[in-house]
Design a protein around this motif. Sequence first.
Motif, PDB file in Angstrom:
ATOM      1  N   GLY A   1      40.929  27.602  43.526  1.00 36.30           N
ATOM      2  CA  GLY A   1      42.158  28.097  44.126  1.00 36.30           C
ATOM      3  C   GLY A   1      43.115  28.714  43.130  1.00 36.30           C
ATOM      4  O   GLY A   1      44.075  29.383  43.528  1.00 36.30           O
ATOM      5  N   ASP A   2      42.881  28.504  41.829  1.00 38.78           N
ATOM      6  CA  ASP A   2      43.706  29.171  40.818  1.00 38.78           C
ATOM      7  C   ASP A   2      43.594  30.687  40.971  1.00 38.78           C
ATOM      8  O   ASP A   2      42.531  31.214  41.335  1.00 38.78           O
ATOM      9  CB  ASP A   2      43.259  28.781  39.404  1.00 38.78           C
ATOM     10  CG  ASP A   2      43.747  27.411  38.977  1.00 38.78           C
ATOM     11  OD1 ASP A   2      44.520  26.792  39.735  1.00 38.78           O
ATOM     12  OD2 ASP A   2      43.348  26.954  37.883  1.00 38.78           O
ATOM     13  N   VAL A   3      44.670  31.359  40.656  1.00 39.68           N
ATOM     14  CA  VAL A   3      44.719  32.819  40.751  1.00 39.68           C
ATOM     15  C   VAL A   3      44.406  33.430  39.389  1.00 39.68           C
ATOM     16  O   VAL A   3      44.866  32.935  38.357  1.00 39.68           O
ATOM     17  CB  VAL A   3      46.102  33.280  41.247  1.00 39.68           C
ATOM     18  CG1 VAL A   3      46.303  34.784  41.051  1.00 39.68           C
ATOM     19  CG2 VAL A   3      46.271  32.908  42.715  1.00 39.68           C
ATOM     20  N   VAL A   4      43.633  34.510  39.403  1.00 38.82           N
ATOM     21  CA  VAL A   4      43.329  35.249  38.182  1.00 38.82           C
ATOM     22  C   VAL A   4      44.219  36.490  38.142  1.00 38.82           C
ATOM     23  O   VAL A   4      44.170  37.326  39.049  1.00 38.82           O
ATOM     24  CB  VAL A   4      41.849  35.657  38.118  1.00 38.82           C
ATOM     25  CG1 VAL A   4      41.578  36.421  36.813  1.00 38.82           C
ATOM     26  CG2 VAL A   4      40.948  34.433  38.218  1.00 38.82           C
ATOM     27  N   LEU A   5      45.057  36.576  37.112  1.00 40.35           N
ATOM     28  CA  LEU A   5      45.938  37.722  36.917  1.00 40.35           C
ATOM     29  C   LEU A   5      45.357  38.638  35.856  1.00 40.35           C
ATOM     30  O   LEU A   5      44.864  38.176  34.820  1.00 40.35           O
ATOM     31  CB  LEU A   5      47.329  37.267  36.472  1.00 40.35           C
ATOM     32  CG  LEU A   5      48.122  36.399  37.447  1.00 40.35           C
ATOM     33  CD1 LEU A   5      49.452  35.985  36.812  1.00 40.35           C
ATOM     34  CD2 LEU A   5      48.374  37.131  38.763  1.00 40.35           C
TER      35      LEU A   5
ATOM     36  N   GLY B   1      41.806  38.244  41.401  1.00 45.49           N
ATOM     37  CA  GLY B   1      40.790  37.357  41.955  1.00 45.49           C
ATOM     38  C   GLY B   1      41.309  35.946  42.116  1.00 45.49           C
ATOM     39  O   GLY B   1      42.447  35.630  41.745  1.00 45.49           O
ATOM     40  N   VAL B   2      40.460  35.077  42.687  1.00 46.05           N
ATOM     41  CA  VAL B   2      40.784  33.663  42.905  1.00 46.05           C
ATOM     42  C   VAL B   2      39.560  32.840  42.510  1.00 46.05           C
ATOM     43  O   VAL B   2      38.411  33.219  42.809  1.00 46.05           O
ATOM     44  CB  VAL B   2      41.150  33.394  44.379  1.00 46.05           C
ATOM     45  CG1 VAL B   2      41.385  31.903  44.616  1.00 46.05           C
ATOM     46  CG2 VAL B   2      42.373  34.199  44.785  1.00 46.05           C
ATOM     47  N   VAL B   3      39.785  31.717  41.860  1.00 42.47           N
ATOM     48  CA  VAL B   3      38.693  30.853  41.424  1.00 42.47           C
ATOM     49  C   VAL B   3      38.115  30.116  42.624  1.00 42.47           C
ATOM     50  O   VAL B   3      38.840  29.472  43.389  1.00 42.47           O
ATOM     51  CB  VAL B   3      39.174  29.840  40.369  1.00 42.47           C
ATOM     52  CG1 VAL B   3      38.039  28.893  39.982  1.00 42.47           C
ATOM     53  CG2 VAL B   3      39.711  30.574  39.144  1.00 42.47           C
ATOM     54  N   GLY B   4      36.801  30.216  42.814  1.00 43.56           N
ATOM     55  CA  GLY B   4      36.111  29.505  43.882  1.00 43.56           C
ATOM     56  C   GLY B   4      35.189  28.446  43.318  1.00 43.56           C
ATOM     57  O   GLY B   4      34.876  28.433  42.126  1.00 43.56           O
ATOM     58  N   ASP B   5      34.726  27.536  44.188  1.00 46.52           N
ATOM     59  CA  ASP B   5      33.738  26.543  43.776  1.00 46.52           C
ATOM     60  C   ASP B   5      32.715  26.398  44.888  1.00 46.52           C
ATOM     61  O   ASP B   5      32.803  27.045  45.929  1.00 46.52           O
ATOM     62  CB  ASP B   5      34.393  25.208  43.433  1.00 46.52           C
ATOM     63  CG  ASP B   5      35.049  24.544  44.633  1.00 46.52           C
ATOM     64  OD1 ASP B   5      35.270  25.245  45.647  1.00 46.52           O
ATOM     65  OD2 ASP B   5      35.350  23.336  44.568  1.00 46.52           O
ATOM     66  N   GLY B   6      31.745  25.545  44.670  1.00 45.67           N
ATOM     67  CA  GLY B   6      30.694  25.386  45.658  1.00 45.67           C
ATOM     68  C   GLY B   6      29.729  26.559  45.615  1.00 45.67           C
ATOM     69  O   GLY B   6      29.692  27.334  44.658  1.00 45.67           O
TER      70      GLY B   6
END
Length: 350
Positions: free
Chosen positions: A155-159, A314-319
């Motif tokens: 859920g972290d945002v990538v700037l 972008g946004v950090v995803g998992d799974g």
Amino acid sequence: MKSAVRRTHGPEVLGGVGGFAGLFDASALRAYERPLLATSTDGVGTKVAIAQAIDKHDTIGLDLVGMVVDDIVVVGAKPLFMTDYIACGKVFPERIADIVAGIARGCAETGTALVGGETAEHPGLLGLNDYDVAGAATGVVEGSRILGADRVRPGDVVLALASSGLHSNGYSLVRHIVAGAGIQYGDRATDLASDGTTWGEALLEPTRLYTAPLLRLIAQTGDAVHALSHVTGGGIAANLARVLPQDTWVELDRSTWSPPPVFRVLADLGNLELTATEGTWNLGIGFLAVVAADKAEAAASALLQDGIATWQVGVVGDGPRPAGEFEQGAKGVDGGAVRLVGQYSDQGAK
């Protein structure tokens, strides 16, 4: 040259210029609970060949600081001091002074003391007008404040932080394209500038320095910044993958920015698609910051106020990650997975 170097010295630097070793008073580190020293070494690469071709050497030093000191801030470290090394076929004092003055300007901008260096003649190994530059820097970060993959959360945002151009990577490809197109570095770069700028001058655009703005951002936003990535050799996706946890992934949206003209013009001259250069050039992104989602807007605003165009990419995803090919770590780091998706914007560069 000595005057330029002295301007980077605070009270921590002892002994001045010219000693066998530079001395730096580390007493201030007593204020840290667990001071961790961060170190980095690098060079400018084949960009120096263009500086030599047009006999312009006053910006190469800025590039060196960008390549060395900006790697230290990736872990959240404040730079302390730097040393440089210049190898040349013959020492031309004015040229060496130009190079070192550029290094000193970069050190002053990043808050780094330039405490020493070495210039060596290598006749018979290097040509009369040939030289190469390298440097090493040391910084410090509080052990509990170090940035990296262990802080990153889904859920972290990538700037994305805008670059000033090519910076100091991919110049072997640049020089190959320019030579293949029959362009001389003294020719006017009409596709890149309307003010009479030559190709050599345009391609020597200095590397943007991110250390001071990023340290201010970290200080202002507390724990909001989780990881940083310096986009250098290997390109955008591979360098971001190095600072992500192994079980995470990011899709970077190309449509959020437009690569600046220098990348488009060079790709066209080389009959390359921009996507084919993503592992070589930064394409307009010099740094990536992984930040807490609720602080992303404030972080981007702070960097913009500091003169750096910044946007969410972008946004950090998992799974389970989407089907398709991802970059999985780089340079020996088993990090996360990253790929670029979509098409680049044609609405003007960020």
